[in-house]
Design an enzyme around this catalytic site. Sequence first.
Site, PDB file in Angstrom:
ATOM      1  N   ASN A   1       0.867  -1.180   0.000  1.00 52.93           N
ATOM      2  CA  ASN A   1       0.000   0.000   0.000  1.00 52.93           C
ATOM      3  C   ASN A   1       0.903   1.229   0.000  1.00 52.93           C
ATOM      4  OD1 ASN A   1      -1.844   2.024   0.494  1.00 52.93           O
ATOM      5  ND2 ASN A   1      -2.309   1.408   2.596  1.00 52.93           N
ATOM      6  N   TRP A   2       1.010   1.848  -1.157  1.00 50.63           N
ATOM      7  CA  TRP A   2       1.947   2.976  -1.284  1.00 50.63           C
ATOM      8  C   TRP A   2       1.403   4.257  -0.664  1.00 50.63           C
ATOM      9  CZ3 TRP A   2       4.654   2.931  -6.771  1.00 50.63           C
ATOM     10  CH2 TRP A   2       5.451   1.775  -6.870  1.00 50.63           C
ATOM     11  N   LYS A   3       0.127   4.270  -0.304  1.00 54.32           N
ATOM     12  CA  LYS A   3      -0.499   5.472   0.267  1.00 54.32           C
ATOM     13  C   LYS A   3      -0.234   6.671  -0.654  1.00 54.32           C
ATOM     14  CE  LYS A   3      -0.060   3.282   4.725  1.00 54.32           C
ATOM     15  NZ  LYS A   3       0.067   3.406   6.157  1.00 54.32           N
TER      16      LYS A   3
ATOM     17  N   HIS B   1      -9.386   1.455   5.062  1.00 50.29           N
ATOM     18  CA  HIS B   1      -8.107   1.566   5.777  1.00 50.29           C
ATOM     19  C   HIS B   1      -8.290   2.550   6.926  1.00 50.29           C
ATOM     20  CE1 HIS B   1      -3.972   2.626   6.688  1.00 50.29           C
ATOM     21  NE2 HIS B   1      -3.614   1.503   6.073  1.00 50.29           N
TER      22      HIS B   1
ATOM     23  N   GLU C   1      -6.610   4.885   8.001  1.00 46.42           N
ATOM     24  CA  GLU C   1      -6.334   6.289   7.692  1.00 46.42           C
ATOM     25  C   GLU C   1      -7.532   6.938   7.019  1.00 46.42           C
ATOM     26  OE1 GLU C   1      -2.646   5.569   5.663  1.00 46.42           O
ATOM     27  OE2 GLU C   1      -1.686   5.102   7.575  1.00 46.42           O
TER      28      GLU C   1
ATOM     29  N   GLU D   1      -5.487  -4.806  10.905  1.00 44.91           N
ATOM     30  CA  GLU D   1      -4.452  -3.797  11.076  1.00 44.91           C
ATOM     31  C   GLU D   1      -4.683  -3.005  12.347  1.00 44.91           C
ATOM     32  OE1 GLU D   1      -3.114  -3.166   6.747  1.00 44.91           O
ATOM     33  OE2 GLU D   1      -4.306  -1.481   7.424  1.00 44.91           O
TER      34      GLU D   1
ATOM     35  N   GLY E   1       2.779   2.076  11.024  1.00 35.85           N
ATOM     36  CA  GLY E   1       3.817   3.104  10.929  1.00 35.85           C
ATOM     37  C   GLY E   1       4.552   3.387  12.223  1.00 35.85           C
TER      38      GLY E   1
ATOM     39  N   SER F   1       3.451  -2.293  10.454  1.00 33.91           N
ATOM     40  CA  SER F   1       4.892  -2.436  10.711  1.00 33.91           C
ATOM     41  C   SER F   1       5.461  -3.786  10.295  1.00 33.91           C
ATOM     42  CB  SER F   1       5.204  -2.144  12.187  1.00 33.91           C
ATOM     43  OG  SER F   1       4.880  -0.803  12.503  1.00 33.91           O
TER      44      SER F   1
ATOM     45  N   GLY G   1       2.847  -1.123   4.354  1.00 34.08           N
ATOM     46  CA  GLY G   1       2.896   0.292   3.992  1.00 34.08           C
ATOM     47  C   GLY G   1       4.323   0.703   3.689  1.00 34.08           C
ATOM     48  N   GLY G   2       4.979   1.290   4.687  1.00 35.34           N
ATOM     49  CA  GLY G   2       6.319   1.865   4.503  1.00 35.34           C
ATOM     50  C   GLY G   2       7.311   0.955   3.791  1.00 35.34           C
TER      51      GLY G   2
HETATM   52  P1  PGA Z   1       3.023   0.241   7.759  1.00 33.46           P
HETATM   53  O1  PGA Z   1       1.558   0.515   7.222  1.00 33.46           O
HETATM   54  O2  PGA Z   1       3.505  -1.037   7.125  1.00 33.46           O
HETATM   55  O3  PGA Z   1       3.812   1.437   7.285  1.00 33.46           O
HETATM   56  O4  PGA Z   1       2.938   0.134   9.235  1.00 33.46           O
HETATM   57  C1  PGA Z   1       0.639  -0.542   7.178  1.00 33.46           C
HETATM   58  C2  PGA Z   1      -0.691  -0.079   6.691  1.00 33.46           C
HETATM   59  O5  PGA Z   1      -1.034   1.092   6.789  1.00 33.46           O
HETATM   60  O6  PGA Z   1      -1.450  -0.893   6.200  1.00 33.46           O
END
Ligand code: PGA
Length: 240
Positions: A11-13, A97, A99, A165, A171, A203, A224-225
């Site tokens: 997930n590149w956001k 998600h 966010e 999640e 993050g 993470s 994510g990251g």
């Molecule tokens: P992260 O993000 O791997 O950067 O913790 C995960 C996510 O938002 O799904």
Amino acid sequence: MEDIRKLIVGNWKMHGLKSALDEVDRLAELCSRGEPKADILICPPATLLSEMAKPCADAGFLVGGQTCHHKLKGAYTGEISAEMLKDAGATHVILGHSERRLYNGETNEQVKAKAEAAIEVGLIPIICIGETRMERDSGQAVAVVSQFLAGSIPDEIEDFVVSYEPLWAIGTGLVPSPGEIAEIHMAIRQRVGGDIPILYGGSVKPDNAERLLSIANVNGALVGGASLKADDFYGIIKAA
Ligand code: PGA
């Protein structure tokens, strides 16, 4: 049940300009060294979707969206429909998600309506759910996740993915214990049945991926990251 093929989602956001296509090339090169044992899905920003679809297809990767509107078309300035994602080459769409729930006020009802739109056009929704730190500390994690599930998943749905999640793990570098993850994934499994992939997100890194992916009922990861750099993402794919 445990023979569900693993799915690793990047997930590149809101990260990635055209130069990010280099990371796709690099990932393709890394993955060409051996047959990946997992399906690989990249969810870039919508602006990159069309352009990434071809190189990803050539490399055997899937592409997906990060959200969609619940209506198939109409006067909704700035929105993107499930059909547009599909048209651009997407097979999946991430929905709900944390966010989006947090910053865009998305409710379970909206996530459910979006999932219905996704199914209607043949996209597989990846429905995200998870508890806050406070909810976990007060022993409500299973109840909260069950509530999200009950509220976000359409009644008539066969093909979908759930991603657990915990908000406090996204993050932050923090990860629940294997026992905590196993407990939640078992609760989800009991609700969704045997064939639905259940991902863990929050993470996930190359150095913890193998441990996380070996937990019962963890059928993949939403990253994510660590999905932004091909070498890191490949480290996670390898662990699957
Ligand atoms: P992260 O993000 O791997 O950067 O913790 C995960 C996510 O938002 O799904």
